[in-house]
Design a protein around this motif. Structure first.
Motif, mmCIF file in Angstrom:
data_model
loop_
_atom_site.group_PDB
_atom_site.id
_atom_site.type_symbol
_atom_site.label_atom_id
_atom_site.label_comp_id
_atom_site.label_asym_id
_atom_site.label_seq_id
_atom_site.Cartn_x
_atom_site.Cartn_y
_atom_site.Cartn_z
ATOM 1 N N ARG A 4 -1.500 37.151 -9.504
ATOM 2 C CA ARG A 4 -0.379 37.691 -8.945
ATOM 3 C C ARG A 4 -0.757 38.761 -7.933
ATOM 4 O O ARG A 4 -0.324 38.944 -6.954
ATOM 5 C CB ARG A 4 0.453 38.646 -10.054
ATOM 6 C CG ARG A 4 1.162 39.891 -9.635
ATOM 7 C CD ARG A 4 2.497 39.275 -9.094
ATOM 8 N NE ARG A 4 3.542 40.200 -9.068
ATOM 9 C CZ ARG A 4 3.670 41.269 -8.243
ATOM 10 N NH1 ARG A 4 2.411 41.389 -7.420
ATOM 11 N NH2 ARG A 4 4.457 41.941 -8.319
ATOM 12 N N GLU A 5 -2.175 39.621 -8.170
ATOM 13 C CA GLU A 5 -2.544 40.237 -7.349
ATOM 14 C C GLU A 5 -3.608 39.675 -6.123
ATOM 15 O O GLU A 5 -3.695 40.388 -5.067
ATOM 16 C CB GLU A 5 -3.224 41.459 -7.855
ATOM 17 C CG GLU A 5 -2.349 42.134 -8.956
ATOM 18 C CD GLU A 5 -1.357 43.094 -8.076
ATOM 19 O OE1 GLU A 5 -1.677 44.222 -7.684
ATOM 20 O OE2 GLU A 5 -0.184 42.604 -8.114
ATOM 21 N N ILE A 6 -4.457 38.864 -6.288
ATOM 22 C CA ILE A 6 -5.408 38.347 -5.694
ATOM 23 C C ILE A 6 -5.370 36.823 -5.343
ATOM 24 O O ILE A 6 -5.266 36.427 -4.424
ATOM 25 C CB ILE A 6 -6.490 38.524 -6.081
ATOM 26 C CG1 ILE A 6 -7.019 40.288 -6.251
ATOM 27 C CG2 ILE A 6 -7.877 38.108 -5.229
ATOM 28 C CD1 ILE A 6 -7.598 40.643 -7.289
ATOM 29 N N GLY A 7 -5.380 35.928 -6.179
ATOM 30 C CA GLY A 7 -5.661 34.487 -6.327
ATOM 31 C C GLY A 7 -4.302 33.742 -5.624
ATOM 32 O O GLY A 7 -4.530 32.964 -4.580
ATOM 33 N N GLY A 8 -3.286 34.095 -5.965
ATOM 34 C CA GLY A 8 -2.178 33.276 -5.616
ATOM 35 C C GLY A 8 -2.197 31.581 -6.118
ATOM 36 O O GLY A 8 -3.216 31.234 -5.768
ATOM 37 N N LEU A 9 -1.270 31.297 -6.546
ATOM 38 C CA LEU A 9 -1.419 29.785 -6.936
ATOM 39 C C LEU A 9 -0.297 29.067 -6.151
ATOM 40 O O LEU A 9 0.798 29.197 -5.969
ATOM 41 C CB LEU A 9 -0.929 29.481 -8.280
ATOM 42 C CG LEU A 9 -1.634 30.288 -9.663
ATOM 43 C CD1 LEU A 9 -1.089 30.254 -10.678
ATOM 44 C CD2 LEU A 9 -3.255 29.663 -9.377
#
Ligand SMILES: NC(=O)c1ccc[n+]([C@@H]2O[C@H](COP(=O)([O-])OP(=O)(O)OC[C@H]3O[C@@H](n4cnc5c(N)ncnc54)[C@H](OP(=O)(O)O)[C@@H]3O)[C@@H](O)[C@H]2O)c1
Length: 332
Positions: A139-144
């Protein structure tokens, strides 16, 4: 109350590996709740790698445990007495009572078990803090992004197992990294990852390349060190690395990073995060995770030891990698 409290306190600070002598088992009176407080009988204690950091003298993102203080820990228990109108005896609650049989908490530090359809220990694992950590890293960094390749280290563990399954749910290629054939088999056959690399079976570069033919877009890192370096050799331009944990260095070893070049030339975003920084997002995360668990889309495994006395040895095993899934102590 005639029953006694049993608790484990920090007796000394570890240098390097944690030792049983760093803990002391004590008997004490059962505490009485003050106005607005609740007395909880702990049924389950969660053991987690962050506890190693709390045993240190130095500064970190959370307060250390002082010598003689009860060890910190997430718990699930039953309300025994309440001096707050929101809680009544018999309520099942998730809280932070630590390594003890009975604990007091202000009502605002407790959460009633939100959904009785889940096995209660799931609130300390896949639908609790470790699951929320996996959710938060994306949610904060990776993004799917569907179709992209996501690599997860410590893939059979409490956080990693959820991270890989969330990637699959989002339509990504999920590749785990874990120690040993048994854990890798579990990650692929039971959790549904597309592949898993056994980092203990030799240099990882070739096996990581084979498992990630289209490169790596997201890396959910629980470990750092050599595994992070191996991933950096395979990342795609604009890759995201959610730095969740540094377990390869928790006992005080240096954590080298060699492939720094890759960060620059691939415009990699590498960012650390702490799950408790965004408490406002926890209800959304827990609701989503619980729905996945109920529907069987997220599966998990637990390693349980019986009795508070087993907690020190069990934490030491967790930190040494002798662990499979979520580690819990059933408090008798
Ligand atoms: N940032 C946050 O807010 C946050 C919140 C929760 C957890 N975390 C972090 O997330 C990570 C995973 O936590 P968890 O509770 O899910 O633990 P876990 O993965 O269930 O258990 C620890 C596992 O780490 C692996 N490991 C231990 N030493 C290693 C080493 N030197 N190199 C590679 N792997 C090693 C072992 O698995 P293998 O046998 O596969 O090596 C071991 O089973 C930890 O680093 C923890 O501190 C961060």
């Amino acid at each position: 109350m005639s029953e006694k409290n049993l608790r484990i306190v920090l007796a000394s600070r570890p240098t390097g590996w944690v030792e049983p002598s760093n803990f002391r088992l004590e008997e004490a009176e059962v505490p009485r709740p003050g106005e607005g407080e609740v007395l909880v009988r702990v049924k389950w204690l969660s053991l987690d790698p962050y506890m190693r950091g709390r045993m240190n003298e130095g500064r970190s993102y959370a307060a250390r445990v002082e010598l003689g203080e009860v060890m910190v820990g997430g718990t699930l228990g039953e309300v025994i007495a309440s001096r707050h109108p929101g809680f009544a005896p018999g309520d099942r609650v998730v809280g932070q009572q630590g390594w003890q049989r009975f604990g007091i908490a202000p009502a605002k530090a407790l959460m009633k078990v939100p959904d009785p359809r889940l096995p209660e220990t799931a609130w300390l694992g896949a639908a609790g803090m470790p699951g929320v950590t996996a959710w938060m890293g994306y949610r904060e960094i990776g993004g799917l992004v569907a179709g992209q390749t996501v690599v997860v280290s410590s893939a059979s563990g409490a956080v990693g197992s959820v991270a890989g399954q969330l990637a699959k749910i989002a339509g990504c290629r999920a590749v785990g990294i874990a120690g040993g054939a048994t854990k890798c088999d579990y990650v692929v056959k039971e959790l549904g990852f597309d592949a898993c690399v056994d980092y203990k079976s030799g240099p990882m570069h070739e096996s990581l390349k084979a498992a990630c033919p289209a490169g790596i877009d997201v890396y959910f890192d629980n470990v750092a060190g050599e595994i992070l370096d191996a991933v950096l050799r395979r990342v795609n331009p604009n890759a995201r690395i959610a730095l969740c944990g540094l377990i390869s260095g928790y006992n005080g070893d240096d954590i080298p990073l060699r492939n720094v070049f890759s960060l620059l030339v691939n415009r990699v975003r590498l960012q650390g995060f702490i799950v408790s920084d965004r408490m406002d997002l926890w209800p959304e995360a827990m609701g989503g995770l619980a729905a996945h668990v109920v529907a069987g889309r997220i599966r998990y495994r637990e390693t349980v030891t019986e009795g508070l006395e087993t907690a020190p040895a069990s934490l030491i095993a967790l930190l040494k990698g002798d662990n499979f899934g979520k580690r819990l102590v059933r408090i008798l």
